[in-house]
Design a protein around this motif. Structure first.
Motif: not given
Length: 175
Positions: A43-48, A96-100, A124-129, A134-135
């Motif tokens: 995955f690639v999650a752009p800077a939030a 590391v944070g992933i902003a959903v 992660d604007p569309e919850s793909r990551v 499996g979250s």
């Protein structure tokens, strides 16, 4: 004949007993990820937010174990979890944070109000990551070893009592 009159009462009593037992012993409602023990999905999650780097799957295989925390500014339990994440960071844990499903301006305010323990924050604007991991919700945290393998999953907010177990998982992930 008397036995036939008692049978319905016995059936009702058994149903009541079964219902009371189920209420007293509910099934585990946590949705465990099938990804535990597997390599982080690509995955690639752009800077939030400005000033924080993006997050990629390659970043999670850089030789250093990390916590990957799925969170959101709109998540009430995430507010309560923030000081505990700061405590983990102070003890040397890389997070590391992933902003959903969040907006940069709301994230900036959240980080300003609640501390910023994150080395990087991906959007992660569309919850793909999140779904690839499996979250099932936020907050949710995964320990990822230095090779990029998901070692453990923590569902829900991290509480102070959870800190020793998470630190132990991160230390074991270094091996």
């Amino acid at each position: 004949m008397k036995l036939l009159r008692i049978v319905p009462l016995i059936l009702v009593a058994l149903i009541v007993i079964a219902l009371v037992w189920r209420l007293a012993n509910p099934p585990d409602s946590d949705v465990q990820s099938a990804m535990v023990g597997k390599t982080v999905p690509a995955f690639v999650a752009p800077a939030a937010v400005p000033g924080k780097p993006a997050v990629t799957s390659e970043d999670l295989a850089d030789g250093n174990p990390k916590l990957v925390n799925f969170f959101a500014s709109w998540c009430v339990p995430c507010v309560g979890e923030a000081p505990v994440l700061a405590m983990l960071q102070q003890q040397g844990v890389h997070i590391v944070g992933i902003a959903v499903r969040d907006r940069p301006e709301d994230l900036r305010q959240f980080l300003s109000d609640n501390s910023d323990p994150f080395d990087a924050i991906g959007s992660d604007p569309e919850s793909r990551v999140q779904l690839a991991f499996g979250s099932a919700g936020v907050p949710e945290t995964f320990v990822v070893d230095g090779r990029g393998t998901i070692v453990t999953q923590h569902i829900g907010p991290i509480e102070p009592d959870d800190v020793p177990d998470l630190i132990r998982s991160v230390k074991e992930a270094r091996r």
